[in-house]
Design a protein around this motif. Structure first.
Motif, PDB file in Angstrom:
ATOM      1  N   TRP A   1      10.528 -14.399  14.106  1.00 27.66           N
ATOM      2  CA  TRP A   1       9.955 -14.480  12.764  1.00 27.66           C
ATOM      3  C   TRP A   1       9.763 -15.920  12.318  1.00 27.66           C
ATOM      4  N   GLN A   2      10.663 -16.817  12.708  1.00 28.23           N
ATOM      5  CA  GLN A   2      10.470 -18.230  12.377  1.00 28.23           C
ATOM      6  C   GLN A   2       9.257 -18.790  13.116  1.00 28.23           C
ATOM      7  N   TRP A   3       9.101 -18.412  14.381  1.00 23.77           N
ATOM      8  CA  TRP A   3       7.931 -18.861  15.156  1.00 23.77           C
ATOM      9  C   TRP A   3       6.649 -18.314  14.551  1.00 23.77           C
ATOM     10  N   LEU A   4       6.645 -17.023  14.195  1.00 29.58           N
ATOM     11  CA  LEU A   4       5.439 -16.411  13.633  1.00 29.58           C
ATOM     12  C   LEU A   4       5.081 -17.054  12.291  1.00 29.58           C
ATOM     13  N   ASN A   5       6.070 -17.335  11.465  1.00 30.98           N
ATOM     14  CA  ASN A   5       5.819 -17.962  10.167  1.00 30.98           C
ATOM     15  C   ASN A   5       5.191 -19.340  10.336  1.00 30.98           C
ATOM     16  N   GLN A   6       5.756 -20.156  11.211  1.00 31.67           N
ATOM     17  CA  GLN A   6       5.212 -21.499  11.417  1.00 31.67           C
ATOM     18  C   GLN A   6       3.845 -21.455  12.090  1.00 31.67           C
TER      19      GLN A   6
ATOM     20  N   CYS B   1       8.977  -8.780  -2.085  1.00 32.49           N
ATOM     21  CA  CYS B   1       8.427  -9.970  -1.414  1.00 32.49           C
ATOM     22  C   CYS B   1       6.986 -10.218  -1.841  1.00 32.49           C
ATOM     23  N   LEU B   2       6.204  -9.144  -1.916  1.00 33.56           N
ATOM     24  CA  LEU B   2       4.800  -9.275  -2.319  1.00 33.56           C
ATOM     25  C   LEU B   2       4.695  -9.819  -3.742  1.00 33.56           C
ATOM     26  N   ALA B   3       5.497  -9.279  -4.653  1.00 27.82           N
ATOM     27  CA  ALA B   3       5.467  -9.734  -6.045  1.00 27.82           C
ATOM     28  C   ALA B   3       5.891 -11.202  -6.156  1.00 27.82           C
ATOM     29  N   SER B   4       6.919 -11.587  -5.416  1.00 29.46           N
ATOM     30  CA  SER B   4       7.380 -12.980  -5.439  1.00 29.46           C
ATOM     31  C   SER B   4       6.313 -13.906  -4.887  1.00 29.46           C
ATOM     32  N   PHE B   5       5.702 -13.479  -3.784  1.00 25.41           N
ATOM     33  CA  PHE B   5       4.651 -14.273  -3.137  1.00 25.41           C
ATOM     34  C   PHE B   5       3.463 -14.451  -4.086  1.00 25.41           C
TER      35      PHE B   5
ATOM     36  N   MET C   1      -7.131 -19.333   2.121  1.00 33.21           N
ATOM     37  CA  MET C   1      -6.095 -19.383   1.087  1.00 33.21           C
ATOM     38  C   MET C   1      -6.027 -18.060   0.333  1.00 33.21           C
ATOM     39  N   SER C   2      -7.164 -17.385   0.196  1.00 37.18           N
ATOM     40  CA  SER C   2      -7.173 -16.082  -0.481  1.00 37.18           C
ATOM     41  C   SER C   2      -6.507 -15.003   0.364  1.00 37.18           C
ATOM     42  N   GLY C   3      -6.303 -15.262   1.647  1.00 38.49           N
ATOM     43  CA  GLY C   3      -5.626 -14.315   2.520  1.00 38.49           C
ATOM     44  C   GLY C   3      -4.167 -14.648   2.749  1.00 38.49           C
ATOM     45  N   PHE C   4      -3.702 -15.744   2.110  1.00 35.75           N
ATOM     46  CA  PHE C   4      -2.346 -16.219   2.366  1.00 35.75           C
ATOM     47  C   PHE C   4      -1.290 -15.196   1.949  1.00 35.75           C
ATOM     48  N   VAL C   5      -1.492 -14.557   0.788  1.00 36.25           N
ATOM     49  CA  VAL C   5      -0.512 -13.579   0.307  1.00 36.25           C
ATOM     50  C   VAL C   5      -0.548 -12.280   1.112  1.00 36.25           C
ATOM     51  N   PRO C   6      -1.725 -11.616   1.251  1.00 35.40           N
ATOM     52  CA  PRO C   6      -1.713 -10.334   1.989  1.00 35.40           C
ATOM     53  C   PRO C   6      -1.333 -10.474   3.454  1.00 35.40           C
ATOM     54  N   PHE C   7      -1.752 -11.569   4.102  1.00 35.12           N
ATOM     55  CA  PHE C   7      -1.422 -11.729   5.519  1.00 35.12           C
ATOM     56  C   PHE C   7      -0.056 -12.389   5.727  1.00 35.12           C
ATOM     57  N   GLY C   8       0.421 -13.112   4.712  1.00 35.79           N
ATOM     58  CA  GLY C   8       1.711 -13.781   4.840  1.00 35.79           C
ATOM     59  C   GLY C   8       2.891 -12.937   4.419  1.00 35.79           C
ATOM     60  N   THR C   9       2.654 -11.928   3.564  1.00 35.92           N
ATOM     61  CA  THR C   9       3.757 -11.088   3.076  1.00 35.92           C
ATOM     62  C   THR C   9       4.515 -10.383   4.198  1.00 35.92           C
ATOM     63  N   PRO C  10       3.839  -9.759   5.196  1.00 37.30           N
ATOM     64  CA  PRO C  10       4.610  -9.125   6.283  1.00 37.30           C
ATOM     65  C   PRO C  10       5.522 -10.112   7.014  1.00 37.30           C
ATOM     66  N   VAL C  11       5.076 -11.374   7.118  1.00 42.63           N
ATOM     67  CA  VAL C  11       5.900 -12.394   7.777  1.00 42.63           C
ATOM     68  C   VAL C  11       7.130 -12.700   6.929  1.00 42.63           C
ATOM     69  N   VAL C  12       6.934 -12.806   5.615  1.00 42.54           N
ATOM     70  CA  VAL C  12       8.057 -13.070   4.708  1.00 42.54           C
ATOM     71  C   VAL C  12       9.065 -11.921   4.753  1.00 42.54           C
TER      72      VAL C  12
ATOM     73  N   VAL D   1      14.668   1.295   1.254  1.00 46.24           N
ATOM     74  CA  VAL D   1      15.024  -0.127   1.180  1.00 46.24           C
ATOM     75  C   VAL D   1      13.890  -1.018   1.683  1.00 46.24           C
ATOM     76  N   LEU D   2      13.305  -0.689   2.834  1.00 50.98           N
ATOM     77  CA  LEU D   2      12.251  -1.535   3.399  1.00 50.98           C
ATOM     78  C   LEU D   2      10.996  -1.570   2.518  1.00 50.98           C
ATOM     79  N   PRO D   3      10.490  -0.422   2.033  1.00 51.48           N
ATOM     80  CA  PRO D   3       9.326  -0.483   1.136  1.00 51.48           C
ATOM     81  C   PRO D   3       9.602  -1.264  -0.149  1.00 51.48           C
TER      82      PRO D   3
END
Length: 322
Positions: free
Chosen positions: A118-123, A277-281, A91-102, A269-271
């Protein structure tokens, strides 16, 4: 007043009956600093908690040390299997590892293949996190996780692709409006996939029931009615949870991209998108989770007659899950 109350082994540090208490608790749960804990510090934390349990603490150990030791152990060690959880699926890795997916989910101008990927990777990431942090005290068939995963992927991909096709064919949309609407497609796709996952993975609870407890935490029976309530509440939680992560960034980026700085420097734009996304997450996710208590209550009169006979309480409690 000290920020570290009297230590209670296995209990949350913050009051779970208040929104602010739950918010602070979940900030602790997703704190990525625990990803960098050394093996020695982990073992020291485990040993300290064991000595507390045995009543053999050395003099001078503070409540702060005990709470921090428990936070480290709970972040890394599975409570039922006592094995280390793989870093990307903690759970402590959910944000850093999940942000690139978001970030990938919310990229503009998605192609059919990129939408599916991206939908497959997220799920897939969600499934690994759910399985790694599952309740392993009771045996659940592997098939339930497989069905839940396949159902989530199928529903997420189908809805995302279907909505994108409908948006592309909509004649009343200007190119700008079409791009803006497309950015919000990931939310209904992910939310529906989350609900599908809950129903497929926990559907057996409807036929078997779940434990209900009195105010002292004693099990007073198994209820199918409570199971129905728990699944409905969990499904609602799974709809609300991705909302700030997948709705806020498109709204924010739609305004930021109008700024001269980004219009004159498209490479930024991408950065900037990734930072939003990171801040929202990091901040909106614990806010969303904290809206709902982990434990719900229900009047005994609404449950099965045998439960009413087993307790004098007018209200019982059940764990709805996340």
């Amino acid at each position: 007043m000290s920020d570290y109350p009297h230590f209670q082994l296995g209990k949350p540090r913050f009051d779970q009956n208040t929104f602010f208490g739950r918010f602070r608790h979940f900030l602790d749960v997703i704190d990525p600093s625990t990803l960098f804990v050394s093996e020695k510090r982990l073992q020291d934390s485990i040993d300290l908690l064991q000595r507390f349990k045995d009543g053999s603490l050395p003099p001078g150990v503070t409540n702060e040390q005990l709470w921090k030791a428990q936070k480290i152990k709970q972040a890394i060690i599975h409570p039922d299997t006592n094995e280390k959880i793989l870093m990307p699926f903690r759970m402590s890795g959910f944000v850093p590892f999940g942000t690139p997916v978001v970030v990938g989910l919310l990229l503009p101008n998605q192609t059919l293949m990129s939408t599916i990927f991206w939908q497959w990777l997220n799920q897939s990431h969600n499934a690994c996190v759910n399985y790694s942090n599952r309740n392993a005290s009771r045996q659940n068939p592997t098939s339930a996780f497989v069905y839940g995963y396949l159902g989530a992927v199928t529903s997420a991909v189908s809805i995302a692709v279907g909505l994108n096709v409908l948006i592309q064919r909509a004649k009343g949309f200007s190119p700008t409006t079409r791009l803006l609407v497309q950015r919000f497609v990931p939310f209904p796709a992910v939310a529906s996939a989350n609900v599908c996952n809950v129903v497929l993975m926990r559907g057996s609870e409807l036929s078997e029931g779940i434990n209900v407890l009195d105010k002292n935490g004693n099990v007073v029976g198994t209820s199918k009615v409570a199971a129905k309530h728990a699944l409905l509440e969990t499904a609602l939680t799974r709809i609300v949870m991705p909302m700030p992560i997948l709705v806020l960034p498109p709204m924010i980026m739609a305004n930021l991209e109008k700024l001269p700085l980004l219009q004159g420097n498209p490479r930024l734009v991408l950065p900037v998108h990734a930072a939003v996304c990171l801040a929202s997450f990091a901040f909106a996710l614990p806010l969303a989770i904290s809206l709902f208590p982990q434990t719900s209550q229900i009047f005994v009169e609404k449950l099965e007659p045998e439960i009413a006979k087993a307790t004098d309480s007018t209200i019982v409690f059940y764990n709805k899950g996340l």
